[in-house]
Design a protein around this motif. Structure first.
Motif, PDB file in Angstrom:
ATOM      1  N   ASP A  33      -0.870   0.107   1.276  1.00 18.87           N
ATOM      2  CA  ASP A  33      -1.479   1.238   0.583  1.00 18.87           C
ATOM      3  C   ASP A  33      -0.781   2.532   0.976  1.00 18.87           C
ATOM      4  O   ASP A  33      -0.542   2.774   2.161  1.00 18.87           O
ATOM      5  N   LEU A  35      -0.680   6.044   2.098  1.00 18.38           N
ATOM      6  CA  LEU A  35      -1.614   6.941   2.780  1.00 18.38           C
ATOM      7  C   LEU A  35      -1.364   8.389   2.400  1.00 18.38           C
ATOM      8  O   LEU A  35      -2.298   9.142   2.139  1.00 18.38           O
ATOM      9  N   LYS A  36      -0.061   8.773   2.416  1.00 13.20           N
ATOM     10  CA  LYS A  36       0.277  10.151   2.060  1.00 13.20           C
ATOM     11  C   LYS A  36       1.719  10.229   1.593  1.00 13.20           C
ATOM     12  O   LYS A  36       2.537   9.370   1.904  1.00 13.20           O
ATOM     13  N   TYR A  42       7.084   8.717   2.166  1.00 10.70           N
ATOM     14  CA  TYR A  42       5.809   8.083   1.875  1.00 10.70           C
ATOM     15  C   TYR A  42       5.368   7.358   3.143  1.00 10.70           C
ATOM     16  O   TYR A  42       6.157   6.654   3.767  1.00 10.70           O
ATOM     17  N   THR A  43       4.112   7.518   3.507  1.00 12.52           N
ATOM     18  CA  THR A  43       3.550   6.746   4.612  1.00 12.52           C
ATOM     19  C   THR A  43       2.686   5.659   3.997  1.00 12.52           C
ATOM     20  O   THR A  43       1.765   5.944   3.225  1.00 12.52           O
ATOM     21  N   VAL A  44       3.011   4.400   4.347  1.00 11.22           N
ATOM     22  CA  VAL A  44       2.312   3.238   3.794  1.00 11.22           C
ATOM     23  C   VAL A  44       1.618   2.499   4.929  1.00 11.22           C
ATOM     24  O   VAL A  44       2.221   2.236   5.974  1.00 11.22           O
ATOM     25  N   HIS A  45       0.352   2.177   4.725  1.00 11.75           N
ATOM     26  CA  HIS A  45      -0.392   1.349   5.671  1.00 11.75           C
ATOM     27  C   HIS A  45      -0.164  -0.095   5.220  1.00 11.75           C
ATOM     28  O   HIS A  45      -0.690  -0.518   4.194  1.00 11.75           O
ATOM     29  N   GLU A  51       1.478   1.698  10.176  1.00 12.67           N
ATOM     30  CA  GLU A  51       1.880   2.788   9.294  1.00 12.67           C
ATOM     31  C   GLU A  51       3.401   2.792   9.244  1.00 12.67           C
ATOM     32  O   GLU A  51       4.052   2.852  10.278  1.00 12.67           O
ATOM     33  N   ARG A  53       6.811   4.552   7.549  1.00  7.52           N
ATOM     34  CA  ARG A  53       7.316   5.735   6.853  1.00  7.52           C
ATOM     35  C   ARG A  53       8.533   5.335   6.025  1.00  7.52           C
ATOM     36  O   ARG A  53       9.500   4.781   6.561  1.00  7.52           O
ATOM     37  N   ALA A  69      -1.426   8.891  -3.220  1.00  4.16           N
ATOM     38  CA  ALA A  69      -2.157   8.317  -2.086  1.00  4.16           C
ATOM     39  C   ALA A  69      -3.232   7.369  -2.618  1.00  4.16           C
ATOM     40  O   ALA A  69      -3.899   7.665  -3.614  1.00  4.16           O
ATOM     41  N   GLY A  70      -3.370   6.224  -1.973  1.00  2.00           N
ATOM     42  CA  GLY A  70      -4.347   5.224  -2.386  1.00  2.00           C
ATOM     43  C   GLY A  70      -3.756   4.088  -3.204  1.00  2.00           C
ATOM     44  O   GLY A  70      -4.372   3.031  -3.338  1.00  2.00           O
ATOM     45  N   LYS A  72      -1.643   0.857  -4.223  1.00  4.25           N
ATOM     46  CA  LYS A  72      -1.124  -0.339  -3.570  1.00  4.25           C
ATOM     47  C   LYS A  72       0.303  -0.536  -4.082  1.00  4.25           C
ATOM     48  O   LYS A  72       0.524  -0.525  -5.284  1.00  4.25           O
TER      49      LYS A  72
END
Length: 168
Positions: A33, A35-36, A42-45, A51, A53, A69-70, A72
């Motif tokens: 997902d 995150l920001k 882009y930061t992806v969880h 996390e 980057r 953000a949000g 998938k």
């Protein structure tokens, strides 16, 4: 005996160095997902809970964008964190392309929309390449390539790579 111990130590250190370098030379798929988004980063969880980057710029092939953000996503990422391509995943959270993988190898032949690649594991892999495939340049037999491939064998993106087996 000291000579043998020294030789063993040097061999062990060399093997660890080669293994580390080989691992760093590969690409990976990151699913998770967003995150920001901060400019080109882009930061992806990811699905492992980390996390990650990612660097996303004009050379990144974006499919299903714009991203926010949000969302998938699944990204084809280099060892240096650059996203070569990024796609939206389905709203249900399942992969839009189950079984996606990265194929690296040498192009053996090209027949119409089908490329046969001899991969690094020694297998011949048949890739379907069409107008929906993001191509980085033109390709011919003998080229070293990296492809982001669906479980059905369709190449979403195809890139030239300079070396499959880095040397120290």
């Amino acid at each position: 005996m000291k000579w043998l111990t020294a030789l063993f130590g040097l061999t062990l250190i060399s093997c660890i160095g080669i293994a580390t370098f080989s691992y760093a030379a590969g690409s990976k798929l990151v699913e998770g997902d967003v995150l920001k988004i901060e400019g080109e980063f882009y930061t992806v969880h990811d699905t492992a809970g980390h996390e990650v980057r990612l660097h996303v710029d004009k050379t990144t092939h974006l499919e299903g964008g714009p991203f926010k953000a949000g969302d998938k996503v699944e990204a084809h990422v280099t060892d240096k964190g650059h996203a070569r391509s990024m796609i939206h995943l389905t709203a249900a959270g399942k992969m839009a392309t189950p079984g996606s993988k990265i194929v690296e190898g040498d192009v053996l032949k090209i027949e119409g929309e089908f490329y046969t690649v001899h991969d690094t594991a020694g297998h011949e892999v048949r890739l379907h390449v069409d107008k929906t495939t993001h191509l980085e340049g033109t390709f011919k037999a003998g080229d070293k390539v990296e492809a982001y491939v669906t479980d059905k064998g369709h190449a979403r993106s195809l890139y030239h790579i300079t070396s499959l087996h880095p040397t120290s």
